[in-house]
Write an enzyme that holds these catalytic residues in place. Structure first.
Site, PDB file in Angstrom:
ATOM      1  N   SER A 100      -0.025  -1.442   3.992  1.00 59.46           N
ATOM      2  CA  SER A 100      -0.110  -0.560   4.906  1.00 59.46           C
ATOM      3  C   SER A 100       0.067   0.975   4.623  1.00 59.46           C
ATOM      4  CB  SER A 100       0.768  -0.884   6.180  1.00 59.46           C
ATOM      5  OG  SER A 100       1.025  -2.193   6.493  1.00 59.46           O
TER       6      SER A 100
HETATM    7  N1  SAH Z   1       3.702  -5.619   4.668  1.00 55.94           N
HETATM    8  C1  SAH Z   1       2.551  -5.540   3.696  1.00 55.94           C
HETATM    9  C2  SAH Z   1       1.121  -5.600   4.235  1.00 55.94           C
HETATM   10  C3  SAH Z   1       0.458  -6.754   3.880  1.00 55.94           C
HETATM   11  S1  SAH Z   1      -1.143  -7.038   4.620  1.00 55.94           S
HETATM   12  C4  SAH Z   1       2.923  -4.530   2.533  1.00 55.94           C
HETATM   13  O1  SAH Z   1       3.566  -3.855   2.757  1.00 55.94           O
HETATM   14  O2  SAH Z   1       1.866  -4.538   1.357  1.00 55.94           O
HETATM   15  C5  SAH Z   1      -0.672  -8.374   5.526  1.00 55.94           C
HETATM   16  C6  SAH Z   1      -0.248  -9.604   4.949  1.00 55.94           C
HETATM   17  O3  SAH Z   1      -0.235 -10.556   5.921  1.00 55.94           O
HETATM   18  C7  SAH Z   1      -1.542 -10.058   3.977  1.00 55.94           C
HETATM   19  O4  SAH Z   1      -0.719 -10.346   2.721  1.00 55.94           O
HETATM   20  C8  SAH Z   1      -1.777 -11.464   4.312  1.00 55.94           C
HETATM   21  O5  SAH Z   1      -1.788 -12.398   3.436  1.00 55.94           O
HETATM   22  C9  SAH Z   1      -0.563 -11.553   5.398  1.00 55.94           C
HETATM   23  N2  SAH Z   1      -0.621 -12.879   6.465  1.00 55.94           N
HETATM   24  C10 SAH Z   1      -1.779 -13.035   7.075  1.00 55.94           C
HETATM   25  N3  SAH Z   1      -1.528 -14.057   8.074  1.00 55.94           N
HETATM   26  C11 SAH Z   1      -0.551 -14.535   7.539  1.00 55.94           C
HETATM   27  C12 SAH Z   1       0.459 -15.594   8.104  1.00 55.94           C
HETATM   28  N4  SAH Z   1      -0.204 -16.363   9.021  1.00 55.94           N
HETATM   29  N5  SAH Z   1       1.613 -15.770   7.669  1.00 55.94           N
HETATM   30  C13 SAH Z   1       1.999 -15.138   6.751  1.00 55.94           C
HETATM   31  N6  SAH Z   1       1.381 -14.066   6.099  1.00 55.94           N
HETATM   32  C14 SAH Z   1       0.079 -13.755   6.585  1.00 55.94           C
END
Ligand code: SAH
Length: 216
Positions: free
Chosen positions: A65
């Site tokens: 993000s």
């Molecule tokens: N907080 C992260 C944002 C990553 S993007 C950072 O700082 O880098 C969002 C993430 O959510 C992705 O890695 C994706 O694989 C994960 N995601 C999507 N659906 C999910 C679910 N049902 N349970 C756990 N993670 C999930």
């Protein structure tokens, strides 16, 4: 692993100053953002962009993000040190590290095995003590509930009931809700009853989708 050089620290201080100018005023959040070396959560190739206010690609077609989103979500949590927080969507682990640097006890769930493996290694090398789980964020972590705060960092089609259930009465969930584009919601669970919630909207946003089930 590349070091946190003077140059990176200067870029980071400038980034945090810009976030403060844009209205982030939670001192604990700003201090955490000054501490966490965002460039070490990215491929070396992207190093020079790490302190711009941009979402950037990480493994598995996911994104880290943008700093203003991390700052905004962290501030919306209204958390104080030692609170227990559940993060859904560990991704690169950057937001996780920021929550740790805020003094919170962090539980974080990721559904992509490859990202999970990379990120637990990175977080432990950098000394962040989050408890990481490979799992489906829709189910949360019932065995570790209740949580003071829940932070979702992927776009959910609706508010997942299991996550509401795992929130303490008086607890806060920050979650982007919607398909395609989302609206940032701040939800207070007002009693034990998961229908007794107060929802405030904090504008449009765009996250990668919250998907169901694990991906090995
Ligand atoms: N907080 C992260 C944002 C990553 S993007 C950072 O700082 O880098 C969002 C993430 O959510 C992705 O890695 C994706 O694989 C994960 N995601 C999507 N659906 C999910 C679910 N049902 N349970 C756990 N993670 C999930």
């Amino acid at each position: 692993m590349e070091l946190d050089t003077f140059k990176h620290k200067r870029w980071r201080t400038e980034m945090v100053q810009k976030l403060a100018d844009k209205g982030i005023d939670d001192r604990n959040v700003l201090d955490a953002l000054v501490c966490v070396p965002r460039h070490l959560f990215l491929e070396t190739m992207l190093d020079y962009m790490a302190y711009e206010d941009k979402a950037l690609p990480i493994s598995c077609g996911q994104t880290i993000s943008q700093p203003s989103t991390v700052a905004f979500q962290s501030q919306l949590l209204g958390a104080s040190p030692r609170m227990k927080v559940l993060e859904v969507g560990t991704g690169s682990g950057y937001q996780t590290a920021v929550l740790c640097a805020m003094g919170l006890t962090v539980y974080t769930v990721e559904r992509q095995k490859e990202l999970y493996d990379e990120t637990i290694k990175r977080l432990s090398e950098l000394g962040y003590k989050a408890k990481c789980f490979l799992g489906d964020g829709y189910a949360g972590l019932p065995e570790f509930a209740p949580f003071d705060r829940v932070l979702v960092t992927c776009g959910a089609p609706q508010i997942p009931e299991a996550l509401l259930r795992q929130l303490k009465p008086g607890g806060v969930m920050v979650i982007p809700v919607g398909n395609g584009r989302q609206e940032m919601l701040h939800i207070v669970k007002q009693s034990e009853d998961i229908r007794d919630i107060k929802v405030q909207k904090f504008g449009d946003c765009k996250f990668v989708p919250m998907l169901e089930k694990l991906n090995y």
